[in-house]
Design a protein around this motif. Structure first.
Motif, PDB file in Angstrom:
ATOM      1  N   LEU A  71     -43.602  78.377  -8.344  1.00  0.00           N
ATOM      2  CA  LEU A  71     -43.736  78.518  -9.792  1.00  0.00           C
ATOM      3  C   LEU A  71     -44.668  79.660 -10.167  1.00  0.00           C
ATOM      4  O   LEU A  71     -44.399  80.413 -11.094  1.00  0.00           O
ATOM      5  N   THR A  72     -45.781  79.761  -9.446  1.00  0.00           N
ATOM      6  CA  THR A  72     -46.742  80.832  -9.690  1.00  0.00           C
ATOM      7  C   THR A  72     -47.709  80.897  -8.530  1.00  0.00           C
ATOM      8  O   THR A  72     -47.910  79.901  -7.822  1.00  0.00           O
ATOM      9  N   ASP A  73     -48.301  82.059  -8.315  1.00  0.00           N
ATOM     10  CA  ASP A  73     -49.362  82.202  -7.320  1.00  0.00           C
ATOM     11  C   ASP A  73     -50.738  82.013  -7.933  1.00  0.00           C
ATOM     12  O   ASP A  73     -51.746  82.036  -7.232  1.00  0.00           O
ATOM     13  N   LEU A  74     -50.791  81.846  -9.257  1.00  0.00           N
ATOM     14  CA  LEU A  74     -52.070  81.673  -9.928  1.00  0.00           C
ATOM     15  C   LEU A  74     -52.655  80.303  -9.603  1.00  0.00           C
ATOM     16  O   LEU A  74     -51.931  79.326  -9.428  1.00  0.00           O
ATOM     17  N   GLY A 108     -46.247  70.673 -18.683  1.00  0.00           N
ATOM     18  CA  GLY A 108     -46.493  71.879 -17.915  1.00  0.00           C
ATOM     19  C   GLY A 108     -47.812  72.525 -18.279  1.00  0.00           C
ATOM     20  O   GLY A 108     -48.357  72.299 -19.365  1.00  0.00           O
ATOM     21  N   ALA A 109     -48.347  73.324 -17.372  1.00  0.00           N
ATOM     22  CA  ALA A 109     -49.555  74.094 -17.634  1.00  0.00           C
ATOM     23  C   ALA A 109     -49.166  75.353 -18.401  1.00  0.00           C
ATOM     24  O   ALA A 109     -48.298  76.113 -17.974  1.00  0.00           O
ATOM     25  N   ALA A 110     -49.818  75.563 -19.549  1.00  0.00           N
ATOM     26  CA  ALA A 110     -49.428  76.665 -20.440  1.00  0.00           C
ATOM     27  C   ALA A 110     -49.567  78.027 -19.778  1.00  0.00           C
ATOM     28  O   ALA A 110     -48.860  78.968 -20.156  1.00  0.00           O
ATOM     29  N   ASP A 111     -50.463  78.162 -18.797  1.00  0.00           N
ATOM     30  CA  ASP A 111     -50.627  79.436 -18.103  1.00  0.00           C
ATOM     31  C   ASP A 111     -49.461  79.739 -17.164  1.00  0.00           C
ATOM     32  O   ASP A 111     -49.337  80.857 -16.678  1.00  0.00           O
ATOM     33  N   VAL A 112     -48.612  78.730 -16.934  1.00  0.00           N
ATOM     34  CA  VAL A 112     -47.540  78.868 -15.946  1.00  0.00           C
ATOM     35  C   VAL A 112     -46.162  78.724 -16.583  1.00  0.00           C
ATOM     36  O   VAL A 112     -45.250  79.502 -16.294  1.00  0.00           O
ATOM     37  N   LEU A 113     -46.007  77.712 -17.432  1.00  0.00           N
ATOM     38  CA  LEU A 113     -44.716  77.386 -18.005  1.00  0.00           C
ATOM     39  C   LEU A 113     -44.801  77.336 -19.522  1.00  0.00           C
ATOM     40  O   LEU A 113     -45.760  76.783 -20.082  1.00  0.00           O
ATOM     41  N   GLY A 114     -43.803  77.875 -20.178  1.00  0.00           N
ATOM     42  CA  GLY A 114     -43.726  77.815 -21.621  1.00  0.00           C
ATOM     43  C   GLY A 114     -42.773  76.732 -22.080  1.00  0.00           C
ATOM     44  O   GLY A 114     -42.071  76.098 -21.283  1.00  0.00           O
ATOM     45  N   CYS A 116     -56.706  76.777  -2.804  1.00  0.00           N
ATOM     46  CA  CYS A 116     -55.958  76.287  -3.951  1.00  0.00           C
ATOM     47  C   CYS A 116     -56.338  74.832  -4.177  1.00  0.00           C
ATOM     48  O   CYS A 116     -56.559  74.090  -3.230  1.00  0.00           O
ATOM     49  N   ARG A 117     -56.437  74.448  -5.429  1.00  0.00           N
ATOM     50  CA  ARG A 117     -56.731  73.049  -5.698  1.00  0.00           C
ATOM     51  C   ARG A 117     -55.597  72.158  -5.188  1.00  0.00           C
ATOM     52  O   ARG A 117     -55.819  71.059  -4.721  1.00  0.00           O
ATOM     53  N   SER A 118     -54.373  72.637  -5.291  1.00  0.00           N
ATOM     54  CA  SER A 118     -53.219  71.916  -4.768  1.00  0.00           C
ATOM     55  C   SER A 118     -52.477  72.830  -3.797  1.00  0.00           C
ATOM     56  O   SER A 118     -51.472  73.445  -4.164  1.00  0.00           O
ATOM     57  N   PRO A 119     -52.962  72.957  -2.577  1.00  0.00           N
ATOM     58  CA  PRO A 119     -52.359  73.913  -1.638  1.00  0.00           C
ATOM     59  C   PRO A 119     -50.980  73.511  -1.149  1.00  0.00           C
ATOM     60  O   PRO A 119     -50.257  74.331  -0.604  1.00  0.00           O
ATOM     61  N   LEU A 120     -50.595  72.241  -1.355  1.00  0.00           N
ATOM     62  CA  LEU A 120     -49.328  71.751  -0.826  1.00  0.00           C
ATOM     63  C   LEU A 120     -48.219  71.745  -1.867  1.00  0.00           C
ATOM     64  O   LEU A 120     -47.077  72.074  -1.576  1.00  0.00           O
ATOM     65  N   TYR A 121     -48.528  71.371  -3.095  1.00  0.00           N
ATOM     66  CA  TYR A 121     -47.478  71.138  -4.087  1.00  0.00           C
ATOM     67  C   TYR A 121     -47.903  71.640  -5.466  1.00  0.00           C
ATOM     68  O   TYR A 121     -49.082  71.776  -5.766  1.00  0.00           O
ATOM     69  N   LEU A 153     -35.191  72.772 -10.385  1.00  0.00           N
ATOM     70  CA  LEU A 153     -36.316  73.644 -10.047  1.00  0.00           C
ATOM     71  C   LEU A 153     -35.843  74.889  -9.301  1.00  0.00           C
ATOM     72  O   LEU A 153     -36.410  75.978  -9.471  1.00  0.00           O
ATOM     73  N   LYS A 154     -34.816  74.740  -8.472  1.00  0.00           N
ATOM     74  CA  LYS A 154     -34.251  75.914  -7.785  1.00  0.00           C
ATOM     75  C   LYS A 154     -33.703  76.904  -8.812  1.00  0.00           C
ATOM     76  O   LYS A 154     -33.925  78.120  -8.705  1.00  0.00           O
ATOM     77  N   GLN A 155     -32.967  76.400  -9.794  1.00  0.00           N
ATOM     78  CA  GLN A 155     -32.378  77.274 -10.800  1.00  0.00           C
ATOM     79  C   GLN A 155     -33.452  77.928 -11.667  1.00  0.00           C
ATOM     80  O   GLN A 155     -33.373  79.118 -11.991  1.00  0.00           O
ATOM     81  N   LEU A 156     -34.450  77.141 -12.054  1.00  0.00           N
ATOM     82  CA  LEU A 156     -35.507  77.666 -12.915  1.00  0.00           C
ATOM     83  C   LEU A 156     -36.315  78.750 -12.222  1.00  0.00           C
ATOM     84  O   LEU A 156     -36.636  79.783 -12.817  1.00  0.00           O
ATOM     85  N   SER A 157     -36.657  78.518 -10.951  1.00  0.00           N
ATOM     86  CA  SER A 157     -37.529  79.443 -10.228  1.00  0.00           C
ATOM     87  C   SER A 157     -36.769  80.567  -9.545  1.00  0.00           C
ATOM     88  O   SER A 157     -37.365  81.568  -9.137  1.00  0.00           O
ATOM     89  N   GLY A 158     -35.451  80.396  -9.370  1.00  0.00           N
ATOM     90  CA  GLY A 158     -34.668  81.406  -8.673  1.00  0.00           C
ATOM     91  C   GLY A 158     -34.932  81.448  -7.189  1.00  0.00           C
ATOM     92  O   GLY A 158     -34.742  82.474  -6.539  1.00  0.00           O
ATOM     93  N   THR A 159     -35.372  80.315  -6.609  1.00  0.00           N
ATOM     94  CA  THR A 159     -35.668  80.248  -5.180  1.00  0.00           C
ATOM     95  C   THR A 159     -34.926  79.068  -4.556  1.00  0.00           C
ATOM     96  O   THR A 159     -34.519  78.132  -5.242  1.00  0.00           O
ATOM     97  N   ASP A 160     -34.762  79.118  -3.248  1.00  0.00           N
ATOM     98  CA  ASP A 160     -34.080  78.043  -2.527  1.00  0.00           C
ATOM     99  C   ASP A 160     -35.043  76.987  -2.000  1.00  0.00           C
ATOM    100  O   ASP A 160     -34.631  75.860  -1.730  1.00  0.00           O
ATOM    101  N   ASP A 161     -36.293  77.345  -1.818  1.00  0.00           N
ATOM    102  CA  ASP A 161     -37.275  76.475  -1.176  1.00  0.00           C
ATOM    103  C   ASP A 161     -38.214  75.907  -2.235  1.00  0.00           C
ATOM    104  O   ASP A 161     -39.115  76.586  -2.728  1.00  0.00           O
ATOM    105  N   VAL A 162     -37.986  74.655  -2.632  1.00  0.00           N
ATOM    106  CA  VAL A 162     -38.808  74.015  -3.663  1.00  0.00           C
ATOM    107  C   VAL A 162     -39.212  72.629  -3.177  1.00  0.00           C
ATOM    108  O   VAL A 162     -38.585  72.044  -2.284  1.00  0.00           O
TER     109      VAL A 162
END
Length: 441
Positions: free
Chosen positions: A214-217, A404-410, A346-351, A262-271
């Motif tokens: 979703l984000t690297d932030l 969602g977190a506003a810094d990541v998702l609108g 990361c506070r949540s390094p896994l998920y 989530l795959k469609q939203l993020s454009g990735t296969d690994d979620v």
């Protein structure tokens, strides 16, 4: 664990080693950046002739019945977490706040949310020993709010149903109808596990590390963005039949649909996402109040080009495998990911995504004899994770609440995710479908 008497002959607190689940929650609160308190807040709006004395006695009786509600925790010199069970309830089980004079429900809800913020601070004080606090807030004649604040370590979804049943029975003055409660027994909880490196299935699940799709932030706390919607009665009605036809549970259908979305939203296969599961194994534990949940990590790596059917087949196997090891501590997976993650802590390094799945038929609802009781949703706190998804199934429909977190998702992102989830469930439950969504990317 046995009761002991002090020099005056009165019972004194007893101490036992906390279970691994309890230790995980307590240590998490003392870790850098960890939440100082984890509470379950419930706002009950009551209309009618509430008997305040009966309510007070019922709540005190509730705490006396269930030892976990009068258990707090401390660290031994070795670092081990100890559980301390007090013989009686604390002084703040039931308090009455000043009358507000409010009649507008939106104003009442906002006021109770502010009271919850203040009450939460009490859950950081080391000398408290009651894990439940009830605050009665009078508004106008015949209208009251009851705010129940319960430490998360003392309650999960099934425990809530036990408390709902017991409180209703105690308020009605029928304590003789209640069976003797089973006390939480930490010695019956599995506490030893092999390391991640010695667990091939789990190591494979984490190799390579899950991407932050979703984000690297790094998200500490941010303004929440909220979207809510229904699956729709037509699709929801097909869930049971579709689950039988597909050889799975309704939960697997929803997990598949969310991971696909989530795959469609993020454009990735690994979620991936984590979701809470019940770890009760003994029959008596199903009537015991306590926290018996663990998080399991569900990771889908099937390519979007293979279509929704392939993601479904993957998820069906993934969920079943994960449930077989449902008590394997999520803390070990998080520690492994944190040790391997590059680019800072990361506070949540896994998920980045949490799914809270519930069946409404488990919820007995809060009831009190002679008055109307309705649970009112509290304001959402700051978002401390990128995406929190609540999926609640009821006999009439299925509801999804996305925070969602506003810094990541609108808001547009959440609306799109909701639509993608609804479309995927619709395709999976369509009768006669042989390859839902086909190769759509």
């Amino acid at each position: 664990m046995t009761d002991h008497l002090d020099r005056s002959g009165r019972p004194r607190a007893t101490v036992y080693p906390a279970s691994l689940t309890q230790s995980r929650l307590i240590k998490g609160r003392h870790a850098p950046g960890g939440p100082p308190a984890q509470i379950v807040g419930t706002h009950l709006l009551i209309r009618g002739p509430l008997d305040v004395d009966r309510l007070r006695d019922a709540l005190i009786g509730l705490v006396r019945r269930h030892t976990i509600l009068r258990t707090n925790y401390a660290f031994a010199e070795s670092g081990e977490v100890l559980a301390i069970v007090h013989p009686g309830e604390g002084p703040d089980v039931f308090t009455i706040a000043p009358a507000t004079g409010m009649s507008d429900e939106d104003e009442i809800r906002k006021h109770v949310s502010d009271v919850l913020d203040d009450a939460t601070q009490r859950f950081t004080t080391p000398d408290r020993h009651t894990m439940l606090q009830a605050i009665l807030i009078p508004h106008t004649p015949g209208v009251h709010s009851v705010l129940l604040v319960i430490d998360h370590i003392a309650i999960d979804e099934r425990s809530r149903a036990v408390l709902q049943r017991d409180l209703a029975t105690l308020y009605a003055g029928r304590s003789e109808d209640l069976a003797e409660p089973y006390a939480y027994d930490s010695s019956a909880v599995r506490n030893t596990f092999p390391s991640v490196e010695d667990s091939p299935e789990i190591l494979d699940l984490l190799t390579p590390l899950p991407p932050r799709f979703l984000t690297d932030l790094e998200v500490e706390a941010t303004r929440p963005v909220v979207t809510e919607g229904l699956l729709g009665p037509e699709i929801s009605a097909r869930m049971g039949t579709a689950a039988k036809r597909l050889g799975c549970t309704r939960f697997i259908i929803n997990v598949t649909a969310l991971l696909w979305a989530l795959k469609q939203l993020s454009g990735t296969d690994d979620v991936g996402l984590v979701t809470a599961v019940d770890t009760r194994r003994r029959p008596q534990d199903f009537d015991t109040v306590g926290f018996f949940q663990n998080l399991i990590f569900l990771r889908s790596r099937s390519p979007r080009s293979a279509g929704l059917r392939r993601t479904f087949e993957e998820c069906r196997t993934l969920v079943r495998d994960s449930l077989r090891r449902r008590d394997y501590p999520i803390a070990s997976l998080i520690a492994h990911a944190a040790g391997k993650r590059e680019g800072g802590a990361c506070r949540s390094p896994l998920y980045q995504v949490v799914l809270a799945y519930a069946r409404e038929d488990v919820d007995l609802h809060w009831t009190l004899d002679g008055v109307d009781v309705r649970a009112v949703e509290l304001d959402h706190p700051q978002a401390s994770i990128e995406l929190l998804i609540f999926v609640t199934e009821s006999p009439s429909d299925t509801n999804a609440l996305l925070i969602g977190a506003a810094d990541v998702l609108g808001a547009d992102d959440l609306h799109r995710l909701l639509t993608l989830w609804r479309d995927a469930v619709g395709e999976l439950t369509r009768d006669g479908s042989t390859d839902p969504v086909g190769a759509q990317a």
